[in-house]
Design a protein around this motif. Structure first.
Motif, PDB file in Angstrom:
ATOM      1  N   SER A  65     -16.735  11.736 -21.958  1.00 15.20           N
ATOM      2  CA  SER A  65     -16.459  10.809 -23.359  1.00 15.20           C
ATOM      3  C   SER A  65     -15.628  11.457 -24.363  1.00 15.20           C
ATOM      4  O   SER A  65     -14.451  10.895 -24.736  1.00 15.20           O
ATOM      5  CB  SER A  65     -17.687  10.406 -23.880  1.00 15.20           C
ATOM      6  OG  SER A  65     -18.605  10.189 -22.965  1.00 15.20           O
ATOM      7  N   LEU A  66     -15.969  12.602 -24.770  1.00 17.34           N
ATOM      8  CA  LEU A  66     -15.340  13.271 -25.876  1.00 17.34           C
ATOM      9  C   LEU A  66     -13.862  13.401 -25.626  1.00 17.34           C
ATOM     10  O   LEU A  66     -12.914  13.255 -26.162  1.00 17.34           O
ATOM     11  CB  LEU A  66     -16.025  14.542 -26.388  1.00 17.34           C
ATOM     12  CG  LEU A  66     -17.061  14.730 -27.097  1.00 17.34           C
ATOM     13  CD1 LEU A  66     -18.003  15.797 -27.171  1.00 17.34           C
ATOM     14  CD2 LEU A  66     -16.582  14.240 -28.624  1.00 17.34           C
ATOM     15  N   VAL A  67     -13.587  13.966 -24.295  1.00 15.88           N
ATOM     16  CA  VAL A  67     -12.070  14.285 -23.676  1.00 15.88           C
ATOM     17  C   VAL A  67     -11.302  12.982 -23.732  1.00 15.88           C
ATOM     18  O   VAL A  67     -10.237  13.061 -24.179  1.00 15.88           O
ATOM     19  CB  VAL A  67     -12.351  14.892 -22.446  1.00 15.88           C
ATOM     20  CG1 VAL A  67     -10.857  15.152 -21.996  1.00 15.88           C
ATOM     21  CG2 VAL A  67     -12.892  16.220 -22.646  1.00 15.88           C
ATOM     22  N   ILE A  68     -12.240  12.014 -23.284  1.00  9.49           N
ATOM     23  CA  ILE A  68     -11.281  10.622 -23.153  1.00  9.49           C
ATOM     24  C   ILE A  68     -11.077  10.057 -24.594  1.00  9.49           C
ATOM     25  O   ILE A  68      -9.932   9.689 -24.933  1.00  9.49           O
ATOM     26  CB  ILE A  68     -12.208   9.739 -22.167  1.00  9.49           C
ATOM     27  CG1 ILE A  68     -12.375  10.271 -21.071  1.00  9.49           C
ATOM     28  CG2 ILE A  68     -11.500   8.231 -22.260  1.00  9.49           C
ATOM     29  CD1 ILE A  68     -13.283   9.472 -20.104  1.00  9.49           C
ATOM     30  N   HIS A  69     -12.198   9.963 -25.479  1.00  5.27           N
ATOM     31  CA  HIS A  69     -11.975   9.217 -26.604  1.00  5.27           C
ATOM     32  C   HIS A  69     -11.434  10.149 -27.742  1.00  5.27           C
ATOM     33  O   HIS A  69     -11.130   9.503 -28.838  1.00  5.27           O
ATOM     34  CB  HIS A  69     -13.260   8.405 -27.013  1.00  5.27           C
ATOM     35  CG  HIS A  69     -13.804   7.459 -26.038  1.00  5.27           C
ATOM     36  ND1 HIS A  69     -13.110   6.495 -25.473  1.00  5.27           N
ATOM     37  CD2 HIS A  69     -14.784   7.491 -25.153  1.00  5.27           C
ATOM     38  CE1 HIS A  69     -13.943   5.932 -24.729  1.00  5.27           C
ATOM     39  NE2 HIS A  69     -14.739   6.331 -24.483  1.00  5.27           N
ATOM     40  N   ALA A  70     -11.366  11.495 -27.746  1.00  3.90           N
ATOM     41  CA  ALA A  70     -11.054  12.397 -28.966  1.00  3.90           C
ATOM     42  C   ALA A  70      -9.668  11.846 -29.442  1.00  3.90           C
ATOM     43  O   ALA A  70      -8.692  11.393 -28.700  1.00  3.90           O
ATOM     44  CB  ALA A  70     -11.058  13.842 -28.319  1.00  3.90           C
ATOM     45  N   GLN A  71      -9.350  11.802 -30.747  1.00  3.24           N
ATOM     46  CA  GLN A  71      -8.030  11.577 -31.258  1.00  3.24           C
ATOM     47  C   GLN A  71      -7.058  12.654 -31.082  1.00  3.24           C
ATOM     48  O   GLN A  71      -6.055  12.475 -31.207  1.00  3.24           O
ATOM     49  CB  GLN A  71      -8.279  11.250 -32.586  1.00  3.24           C
ATOM     50  CG  GLN A  71      -9.103   9.948 -32.898  1.00  3.24           C
ATOM     51  CD  GLN A  71      -8.557   8.687 -32.322  1.00  3.24           C
ATOM     52  OE1 GLN A  71      -7.331   8.138 -32.682  1.00  3.24           O
ATOM     53  NE2 GLN A  71      -9.048   8.308 -31.193  1.00  3.24           N
ATOM     54  N   TRP A  72      -7.688  13.822 -30.748  1.00  2.60           N
ATOM     55  CA  TRP A  72      -6.604  14.929 -30.211  1.00  2.60           C
ATOM     56  C   TRP A  72      -7.239  15.794 -29.541  1.00  2.60           C
ATOM     57  O   TRP A  72      -8.629  15.701 -29.335  1.00  2.60           O
ATOM     58  CB  TRP A  72      -6.035  15.826 -31.519  1.00  2.60           C
ATOM     59  CG  TRP A  72      -6.918  16.375 -32.578  1.00  2.60           C
ATOM     60  CD1 TRP A  72      -7.756  17.658 -32.224  1.00  2.60           C
ATOM     61  CD2 TRP A  72      -7.344  16.288 -33.923  1.00  2.60           C
ATOM     62  NE1 TRP A  72      -8.479  17.963 -33.189  1.00  2.60           N
ATOM     63  CE2 TRP A  72      -8.125  17.162 -34.191  1.00  2.60           C
ATOM     64  CE3 TRP A  72      -6.827  15.147 -34.838  1.00  2.60           C
ATOM     65  CZ2 TRP A  72      -8.711  17.429 -35.509  1.00  2.60           C
ATOM     66  CZ3 TRP A  72      -7.090  15.245 -36.021  1.00  2.60           C
ATOM     67  CH2 TRP A  72      -8.232  16.164 -36.386  1.00  2.60           C
ATOM     68  N   PRO A  73      -6.496  16.536 -28.648  1.00  3.68           N
ATOM     69  CA  PRO A  73      -7.245  17.448 -27.514  1.00  3.68           C
ATOM     70  C   PRO A  73      -8.114  18.521 -28.138  1.00  3.68           C
ATOM     71  O   PRO A  73      -7.695  18.992 -29.408  1.00  3.68           O
ATOM     72  CB  PRO A  73      -6.228  17.982 -26.976  1.00  3.68           C
ATOM     73  CG  PRO A  73      -4.786  17.502 -27.216  1.00  3.68           C
ATOM     74  CD  PRO A  73      -5.463  16.633 -28.526  1.00  3.68           C
ATOM     75  N   LEU A  74      -9.471  18.538 -27.577  1.00  5.52           N
ATOM     76  CA  LEU A  74     -10.224  19.365 -28.313  1.00  5.52           C
ATOM     77  C   LEU A  74     -10.504  20.756 -27.424  1.00  5.52           C
ATOM     78  O   LEU A  74     -10.180  20.759 -26.354  1.00  5.52           O
ATOM     79  CB  LEU A  74     -11.717  18.983 -28.366  1.00  5.52           C
ATOM     80  CG  LEU A  74     -11.846  17.598 -28.959  1.00  5.52           C
ATOM     81  CD1 LEU A  74     -13.220  16.819 -28.769  1.00  5.52           C
ATOM     82  CD2 LEU A  74     -11.848  17.871 -30.565  1.00  5.52           C
TER      83      LEU A  74
END
Ligand SMILES: [Zn+2]
Length: 861
Positions: free
Chosen positions: A684-693
């Motif tokens: 979810s974080l990877v899909i929804h993050a506003q920039w790559p983490l």
């Protein structure tokens, strides 16, 4: 094979490593094992597949070079990785087949490397040390092995003198254990040992073009041209071995080597990858005579004999009462084996100039280049040389051609091919043209810093000039006396001047994505080459993975995507066949393997046709990805029926990729709950993050617990492990540590379907952002100065992301006002978060002054 559960050991218990180059050799060694051990989980950075077991009572690790990879640097990489994973390995055996040098040796004999007198045991024949008369200078490679190895070799020699070798006995045992392999490894009557006279060249017939099975070797060759030798049994020789990066198929060259190098008995390809002092014994079964009659018929038997001798040798080592525990490990001895690369052949023969060139840098890409060329199968990559983009690149001056593509399978081979094409095309040109080659390798980042990479270009340009450039001598004299190194500016200065001496320079760089990122090395290297292009007639060819940071720098340049053909996909699947669980016990028949390949290739190709416009840009990555996703589930299936059913179900056409991802998600959900929960959060974080983490940011985000006021460091998870639970949908970028989806179609798929797999996770993201920002760690409010702020950001890697994006996530998830208020009421924390938000703008506009003037707080909501 025994049906008992295999013994489980730890990495510390393995003291001997065995390296082989071919699957035939791998199997030959495997059948000589006393028993096989259970697999051990290896680090994800280690992609080799190990066979573990015991041989003559010693625990051994067996590793085979990846299919298609042969030669010194492949061997060096494998040994280096193996000894890093198994840090207690004390000795490496190179076991397998090789060409023999008559008359002492015959097919089926075994040669063991032994130093004798001044002879070092292993000699590299293809180092660029040809003297004027065309003779080779002897260049010893391996030092005398340590005493414990010599003791064991002595014991083996003595045993052979008294009782003869146990090779036939061990081969016989293996035959009884694995009757199915009998034909391949034992000596049948069909194996005939012809040694043709050196001046008699092989007569080709149709049989040569087919697989060796069933065709008589040298069918059309005149047997009266053979050397007559009385029959004798198998012999083991102890003596000299020549090693090099090319296969020898020429009796005249072979005889010359023998004349120049003295007592060598065999020519092989991997020992050159061992570092000088790596404790190592080379054991080679002879399968041909390095001449034009060379074929594969003897390979199986020769491999079995070599493996049997390895077993016999280990028996002597075990008995010689050596305490292996006391010996230093290979890992400690070799340090970074990658530093050991052989020198590329240079036009400069004078010792002094060569010394100066080596002083410029010891980076050398010659071996990587020739290894990559070996990997090339006929006709692959012709499309690239025939493409209008490449033709333009060669024809017009000062042009760049950028080739992004998937890692691994093709880029390096294509880059090496381009070098070869350019070199041969301009070889006889009247004009001064130079082709310089750089191959970035993330495993060697320590040595591949900006100054070294530029120095490598300088070295190649200097070496190819007709007259050795005086300015390089001056530079050397200036620094050498004081023991200093030239600066990047010194190097680029010389580079510009020397590039100007050529009518044209080609710079070929392979694998830009593997160039170090720290300190801006990668972008600076690219910019330096582009600067050079601006002033000198330099053409730049580069390959890379598709990474936005890199593609951005080539925005204006012609780009040619490296794509995979059906053959590439087949080769990939072929390589993975050995992973099939079903193959171990039930023996997957060849038909089924063929079916798997054909079906998956069909499905992948079907996609390509249907989706041409969609996939045009990323066909290469996409084909491999789909093939992988389709193959992965088959690995674990224990019934042939299951595999066939799965194959039948594979969808083609428009729905293929949806179906492929759905199938992955179904397997994903089947994992244990704990794993799934973490993996869902990460996805979810990877899909929804506003920039790559990055890995660090994700570690902190995933460590946040609801309702806490501090981050518990013990709750920080292993992101690598969670990524592995995502079954290939997510990957960690080696260079930047960014975690991302493997392909844009995965993103596209999840944006449509995420509610189905992980509903409410948007809500969770908003919650962790707010919880994180509300931590007591920020209760002192904004950081008083820049240094403090940077320190805070380093200690709290998720701070910047949460500060900048909590508002977005709260809104997107419709977080209830009460939740938001509980954070807004924490005034110091809110101010700290606002500081983070402003800093972001600050970097974007890179104007520190403006921000401090503005001061105040901004309300992100
Ligand atoms: Zn022949």
């Amino acid at each position: 094979m025994s049906s008992q559960t295999p013994e489980k050991h730890t990495v510390e218990e393995y003291a001997v490593g065995i390296l082989v180059a071919l699957v035939t050799e791998e199997v030959a060694v495997t059948i000589m094992l006393d028993n096989e051990h259970a697999e051990i989980e290896t680090p994800s950075s280690d992609e080799y597949v190990y066979t573990l077991g015991s041989m003559s009572g010693l625990n051994v690790v067996l590793v085979c070079l990846p299919k298609g990879e042969i030669g010194t640097s492949a061997a060096a990489a494998a040994v280096s990785t193996m000894t890093a994973t198994f840090p207690f390995i004390k000795l490496v055996l190179l076991v397998g087949i090789a060409g023999g040098i008559p008359p002492q040796v015959r097919k089926g004999d075994v040669v063991v490397s032994v130093p004798e007198g001044q002879s070092p045991g292993v000699v590299q024949w293809d180092l660029g040390t040809r003297t004027e008369g065309g003779q080779f200078t002897r260049k010893g490679l391996l030092n005398r092995p340590p005493k414990f190895v010599l003791t064991a070799i002595n014991a083996l020699q003595k045993k052979h003198l008294r009782y003869g070798t146990q090779i036939p006995e061990f081969v016989e045992q293996a035959k009884r254990k694995e009757p199915r392999l009998q034909e391949m490894y034992s000596k049948s009557d069909q194996l005939q040992d012809f040694l043709f006279r050196s001046d008699y060249i092989h007569v080709h017939d149709e049989g040569d073009m087919q697989d060796y099975e069933g065709t008589a070797p040298c069918k059309s060759c005149d047997k009266t041209k053979t050397v007559q030798r009385p029959p004798r049994g198998i012999r083991v020789h102890f003596g000299g071995i020549a090693t090099g990066n090319s296969v020898i198929r020429d009796a005249v060259l072979r005889d010359r080597l023998k004349k120049d190098l003295g007592d060598i008995l065999t020519v092989e390809m991997e020992a050159g990858g061992m570092m000088n002092n790596c404790p190592c014994v080379v054991i080679r079964g002879i399968c041909d005579y390095c001449d034009s009659h060379k074929d594969k018929t003897w390979q199986g038997h020769a491999a079995a004999n070599a493996a049997a001798l390895a077993k016999e040798f280990l028996g002597c080592l075990k008995k010689s009462s050596v305490n292996l525990d006391k010996e230093p490990s290979v890992k400690d001895i070799i340090g970074h084996i990658h530093e050991h690369v052989t020198s590329m052949e240079s036009k400069i023969s004078s010792g002094e100039n060569q010394k100066i060139l080596n002083w410029i840098t010891n980076l050398n890409f010659g071996p990587r280049h020739s290894d990559s060329l070996h990997l090339r199968t006929p006709n692959t990559g012709e499309w690239l040389l025939a493409s209008p983009e490449f033709k333009d690149f060669v024809t017009f001056r000062e042009k760049t051609l950028f080739c992004p593509g998937m890692p691994g399978a093709g880029k390096s081979v294509l880059a090496a091919m381009v070098v070869q094409e350019l070199v041969s095309r301009f070889r006889d040109s009247e004009k001064q043209i130079c082709v310089a080659f750089v191959c970035c390798d993330f495993r060697d980042q320590a040595n591949q810093q900006l100054d070294a990479l530029l120095a490598s270009l300088l070295k190649q340009l200097s070496a190819n000039l007709r007259h050795f450039p005086n300015m390089i001598k001056v530079l050397y004299d200036k620094h050498n006396t004081q023991g200093t190194r030239p600066s990047v500016k010194d190097i680029t200065g010389c580079l510009h001047a020397i590039a100007g001496e050529y009518s044209r320079v080609f710079v070929v760089v392979d694998g830009l994505d593997e160039c170090p990122v720290e300190g801006g090395c990668r972008s600076k290297f690219i910019l330096e080459i582009q600067n050079l292009q601006a002033q000198r007639p330099v053409s730049f060819f580069a390959t890379s993975r598709n990474i936005p940071d890199i593609t951005r720098l080539f925005q204006e340049c012609p780009t040619l995507e490296i794509f995979a053909t059906s053959d590439d996909v087949r080769r990939y699947l072929n390589y993975r066949m050995r992973e099939l669980v079903v193959d171990d016990e039930i023996k997957c028949d060849t038909n089924l393997k063929e079916e798997i390949k054909t079906r998956i290739v069909e499905v992948v190709d079907g996609m390509y046709v249907d989706h041409k416009p969609l996939l045009k840009k990323s066909t290469y990555i996409f084909r491999f990805l789909l093939a992988k996703l389709h193959f992965d589930p088959l690995v674990e299936m224990s019934r042939l029926k299951d595999i066939r059913t799965a194959l039948a179900k594979l969808a083609t056409g428009v729905k293929a990729y949806d179906n492929a991802y759905r199938a992955v998600m179904e397997r994903f959900q089947g994992q244990n709950t704990h794993r799934v929960n973490d993996a869902k959060k990460l996805l979810s974080l990877v899909i929804h993050a506003q920039w790559p983490l990055s890995v660090l940011e994700l570690q902190h985000a995933l460590a946040v617990e609801k309702g806490t006021t501090d981050l518990d460091p013990e709750n920080i998870p292993s992101v690598k492990f969670i990524v592995s639970s995502c079954l290939g949908l997510v990957e960690i970028d080696e260079g930047s540590d960014i975690v991302r989806l493997v392909h844009y179609t995965v993103q596209e798929f999840f944006l449509r379907t995420h509610e189905e797999w992980f509903p409410n996770y948007m809500y969770w993201i908003a919650e962790i952002c707010i919880t994180y920002l509300g931590f007591d760690a920020f209760s002192s409010g904004p950081s008083p100065n820049e240094d403090e702020y940077i320190k805070r950001r380093t200690e709290n890697p998720f701070l910047r992301y949460a500060s900048c994006n909590w508002g977005y996530h709260a809104e997107a998830a419709s977080l209830p006002t009460s939740k938001v208020m509980s954070f807004l009421e924490k005034k110091p924390q809110l101010e700290a978060a606002s500081q983070g938000l402003q800093r972001k703008h600050c970097w974007e506009s890179s104007s520190v002054e403006r921000i401090s003037e503005e001061g105040g707080h901004s309300q992100p909501l």
